[in-house]
Design a protein around this motif. Structure first.
Motif, PDB file in Angstrom:
ATOM      1  N   ARG A  59     -15.144  -4.076 -22.430  1.00 27.64           N
ATOM      2  CA  ARG A  59     -14.561  -5.438 -22.179  1.00 27.64           C
ATOM      3  C   ARG A  59     -13.066  -5.085 -22.219  1.00 27.64           C
ATOM      4  NH1 ARG A  59     -12.244  -9.120 -24.953  1.00 27.64           N
ATOM      5  NH2 ARG A  59     -11.835  -8.143 -27.091  1.00 27.64           N
ATOM      6  N   LEU A  60     -12.357  -5.903 -21.343  1.00 31.09           N
ATOM      7  CA  LEU A  60     -11.070  -5.697 -21.065  1.00 31.09           C
ATOM      8  C   LEU A  60     -10.029  -6.271 -22.249  1.00 31.09           C
ATOM      9  CD1 LEU A  60      -8.664  -4.909 -19.198  1.00 31.09           C
ATOM     10  CD2 LEU A  60      -8.713  -7.067 -18.024  1.00 31.09           C
ATOM     11  N   VAL A  61      -9.193  -5.637 -22.716  1.00 31.73           N
ATOM     12  CA  VAL A  61      -8.437  -6.311 -23.843  1.00 31.73           C
ATOM     13  C   VAL A  61      -7.152  -6.565 -23.226  1.00 31.73           C
ATOM     14  CG1 VAL A  61      -7.343  -5.549 -25.886  1.00 31.73           C
ATOM     15  CG2 VAL A  61      -9.484  -4.505 -25.643  1.00 31.73           C
ATOM     16  N   SER A  62      -6.625  -5.708 -22.406  1.00 28.07           N
ATOM     17  CA  SER A  62      -5.079  -6.222 -21.657  1.00 28.07           C
ATOM     18  C   SER A  62      -5.113  -5.285 -20.562  1.00 28.07           C
ATOM     19  CB  SER A  62      -4.213  -6.194 -22.564  1.00 28.07           C
ATOM     20  OG  SER A  62      -3.951  -4.941 -22.961  1.00 28.07           O
ATOM     21  N   PHE A  63      -4.328  -5.964 -19.716  1.00 19.36           N
ATOM     22  CA  PHE A  63      -3.525  -5.200 -18.412  1.00 19.36           C
ATOM     23  C   PHE A  63      -2.074  -5.606 -18.499  1.00 19.36           C
ATOM     24  CE2 PHE A  63      -2.300  -5.406 -13.851  1.00 19.36           C
ATOM     25  CZ  PHE A  63      -2.152  -3.908 -13.783  1.00 19.36           C
ATOM     26  N   ASP A  64      -1.475  -4.844 -18.468  1.00 21.02           N
ATOM     27  CA  ASP A  64       0.182  -5.144 -18.931  1.00 21.02           C
ATOM     28  C   ASP A  64       0.842  -4.310 -17.603  1.00 21.02           C
ATOM     29  OD1 ASP A  64      -0.015  -2.367 -19.407  1.00 21.02           O
ATOM     30  OD2 ASP A  64       0.971  -2.768 -21.573  1.00 21.02           O
ATOM     31  N   GLY A  65       0.286  -4.159 -16.481  1.00 24.88           N
ATOM     32  CA  GLY A  65       0.832  -3.531 -15.364  1.00 24.88           C
ATOM     33  C   GLY A  65       1.258  -3.971 -14.033  1.00 24.88           C
ATOM     34  N   LEU A 121       2.818  -4.261  -8.778  1.00 26.28           N
ATOM     35  CA  LEU A 121       3.400  -4.930  -7.089  1.00 26.28           C
ATOM     36  C   LEU A 121       4.587  -3.844  -6.827  1.00 26.28           C
ATOM     37  CD1 LEU A 121       3.974  -8.556  -8.703  1.00 26.28           C
ATOM     38  CD2 LEU A 121       2.526  -7.687  -6.768  1.00 26.28           C
ATOM     39  N   THR A 122       5.080  -3.236  -7.798  1.00 25.39           N
ATOM     40  CA  THR A 122       6.263  -2.341  -7.358  1.00 25.39           C
ATOM     41  C   THR A 122       5.850  -1.088  -6.277  1.00 25.39           C
ATOM     42  OG1 THR A 122       7.896  -3.005  -9.207  1.00 25.39           O
ATOM     43  CG2 THR A 122       8.346  -1.015  -8.014  1.00 25.39           C
ATOM     44  N   ALA A 123       4.800  -0.591  -7.053  1.00 26.51           N
ATOM     45  CA  ALA A 123       4.060   0.436  -6.549  1.00 26.51           C
ATOM     46  C   ALA A 123       3.494   0.130  -5.057  1.00 26.51           C
ATOM     47  CB  ALA A 123       2.898   1.240  -7.209  1.00 26.51           C
ATOM     48  N   SER A 124       2.902  -1.009  -4.902  1.00 26.01           N
ATOM     49  CA  SER A 124       2.393  -1.596  -3.729  1.00 26.01           C
ATOM     50  C   SER A 124       3.271  -1.757  -2.689  1.00 26.01           C
ATOM     51  CB  SER A 124       1.560  -2.736  -4.061  1.00 26.01           C
ATOM     52  OG  SER A 124       0.640  -2.590  -4.979  1.00 26.01           O
ATOM     53  N   SER A 125       4.382  -2.464  -3.012  1.00 23.16           N
ATOM     54  CA  SER A 125       5.492  -2.564  -2.205  1.00 23.16           C
ATOM     55  C   SER A 125       6.071  -1.359  -1.648  1.00 23.16           C
ATOM     56  CB  SER A 125       6.577  -3.347  -2.836  1.00 23.16           C
ATOM     57  OG  SER A 125       7.793  -3.789  -1.965  1.00 23.16           O
ATOM     58  N   ARG A 126       6.206  -0.407  -2.508  1.00 19.47           N
ATOM     59  CA  ARG A 126       6.659   0.964  -2.181  1.00 19.47           C
ATOM     60  C   ARG A 126       5.944   1.522  -1.108  1.00 19.47           C
ATOM     61  NH1 ARG A 126       8.161   2.973  -7.563  1.00 19.47           N
ATOM     62  NH2 ARG A 126       9.940   1.809  -8.163  1.00 19.47           N
ATOM     63  N   LEU A 127       4.501   1.409  -1.532  1.00 21.84           N
ATOM     64  CA  LEU A 127       3.575   2.133  -0.482  1.00 21.84           C
ATOM     65  C   LEU A 127       3.112   1.317   0.579  1.00 21.84           C
ATOM     66  CD1 LEU A 127       1.207   3.173  -3.419  1.00 21.84           C
ATOM     67  CD2 LEU A 127       2.646   4.614  -2.304  1.00 21.84           C
ATOM     68  N   ARG A 128       3.657  -0.120   0.787  1.00 19.29           N
ATOM     69  CA  ARG A 128       3.548  -0.934   2.082  1.00 19.29           C
ATOM     70  C   ARG A 128       1.999  -1.241   2.084  1.00 19.29           C
ATOM     71  NH1 ARG A 128       8.078   0.200   5.684  1.00 19.29           N
ATOM     72  NH2 ARG A 128       9.616   1.572   4.572  1.00 19.29           N
ATOM     73  N   VAL A 129       1.570  -1.656   0.995  1.00 18.74           N
ATOM     74  CA  VAL A 129       0.187  -2.311   0.843  1.00 18.74           C
ATOM     75  C   VAL A 129       0.091  -3.665   1.340  1.00 18.74           C
ATOM     76  CG1 VAL A 129      -1.679  -3.017  -0.728  1.00 18.74           C
ATOM     77  CG2 VAL A 129      -0.488  -0.807  -1.037  1.00 18.74           C
ATOM     78  N   TRP A 130      -0.586  -4.041   2.519  1.00 17.46           N
ATOM     79  CA  TRP A 130      -0.498  -5.197   3.175  1.00 17.46           C
ATOM     80  C   TRP A 130      -1.634  -5.879   2.718  1.00 17.46           C
ATOM     81  CZ3 TRP A 130       4.148  -6.405   3.647  1.00 17.46           C
ATOM     82  CH2 TRP A 130       5.156  -5.407   4.137  1.00 17.46           C
ATOM     83  N   ARG A 131      -2.431  -5.770   1.807  1.00 18.73           N
ATOM     84  CA  ARG A 131      -3.996  -6.516   1.519  1.00 18.73           C
ATOM     85  C   ARG A 131      -3.691  -7.725   0.411  1.00 18.73           C
ATOM     86  NH1 ARG A 131      -7.970  -1.582   0.311  1.00 18.73           N
ATOM     87  NH2 ARG A 131      -7.738  -0.792   2.590  1.00 18.73           N
ATOM     88  N   ASN A 176      -4.104   5.594  -2.538  1.00 15.63           N
ATOM     89  CA  ASN A 176      -5.252   5.371  -3.373  1.00 15.63           C
ATOM     90  C   ASN A 176      -4.930   5.862  -4.951  1.00 15.63           C
ATOM     91  OD1 ASN A 176      -6.716   4.220  -1.512  1.00 15.63           O
ATOM     92  ND2 ASN A 176      -7.516   6.272  -0.923  1.00 15.63           N
ATOM     93  N   GLU A 177      -4.212   7.282  -4.908  1.00 19.95           N
ATOM     94  CA  GLU A 177      -3.962   8.083  -6.134  1.00 19.95           C
ATOM     95  C   GLU A 177      -2.813   7.165  -6.844  1.00 19.95           C
ATOM     96  OE1 GLU A 177      -3.045  11.898  -4.728  1.00 19.95           O
ATOM     97  OE2 GLU A 177      -5.090  12.408  -4.352  1.00 19.95           O
ATOM     98  N   LYS A 178      -1.944   6.721  -6.179  1.00 19.30           N
ATOM     99  CA  LYS A 178      -0.687   6.139  -6.739  1.00 19.30           C
ATOM    100  C   LYS A 178      -1.115   4.661  -7.500  1.00 19.30           C
ATOM    101  CE  LYS A 178       2.164   9.251  -6.816  1.00 19.30           C
ATOM    102  NZ  LYS A 178       2.707   9.910  -7.804  1.00 19.30           N
ATOM    103  N   LEU A 179      -2.012   3.993  -6.753  1.00 21.39           N
ATOM    104  CA  LEU A 179      -2.411   2.780  -7.155  1.00 21.39           C
ATOM    105  C   LEU A 179      -3.168   3.122  -8.436  1.00 21.39           C
ATOM    106  CD1 LEU A 179      -3.142   0.620  -4.152  1.00 21.39           C
ATOM    107  CD2 LEU A 179      -1.105   0.480  -5.708  1.00 21.39           C
TER     108      LEU A 179
END
Length: 131
Positions: free
Chosen positions: A39-45, A50-60, A90-93
């Motif tokens: 059970r998920l308690v929290s996700f605080d990332g 968003l920052t990593a996705s932007s740097r990696l140019r994720v367009w999904r 994939n690894e960085k995300l």
């Protein structure tokens, strides 16, 4: 006479389907049917993802993932549902996902902690809306 045969065949099929459903509701006897999932308690990332996705140019619009969770509730492995062409992305995300999730471990029928999995999706519009 044909209608009687057809009616009998339909009734037989419905009876068999009901029997199969009753057996499914009882559980299949496998360990998976008796495990309470992680059970998920929290996700605080959110910000870091968003920052990593932007740097990696994720367009999904969304990123789906499955995390393996150990007996202590710590995520140990990550698989993206739809992988990117470059393994580096994939690894960085996955690094961000593993670092920022907290779980209660999965439990077996006796309540003991066991390894489990968690499936999730992150929607970029929703994440940006939180900022």
């Amino acid at each position: 006479m044909k209608h009687l045969r057809l009616t009998a065949a339909v009734l037989l099929a419905l009876g068999c389907a009901g029997s199969a459903l009753a057996q499914d509701n009882q559980g299949d006897g496998t360990a998976r049917s008796k495990v309470k999932p992680a059970r998920l308690v929290s996700f605080d990332g959110e910000r870091e993802f968003l920052t990593a996705s932007s740097r990696l140019r994720v367009w999904r619009a969304e990123v789906g993932y499955t995390l393996s969770v150990d007996q202590a509730g710590t995520p140990t492995d990550c698989q993206l549902t739809e992988k990117f062409r470059m393994n580096y992305v994939n690894e960085k995300l996955c690094e961000v996902l593993l670092k920022h999730h907290t779980f209660e471990p999965a439990q077996d029928a006796s309540g003991a902690s066991v390894e489990g999995t968690y499936q999730g999706r992150l929607n970029f519009l929703e994440l940006r809306g939180k900022d």
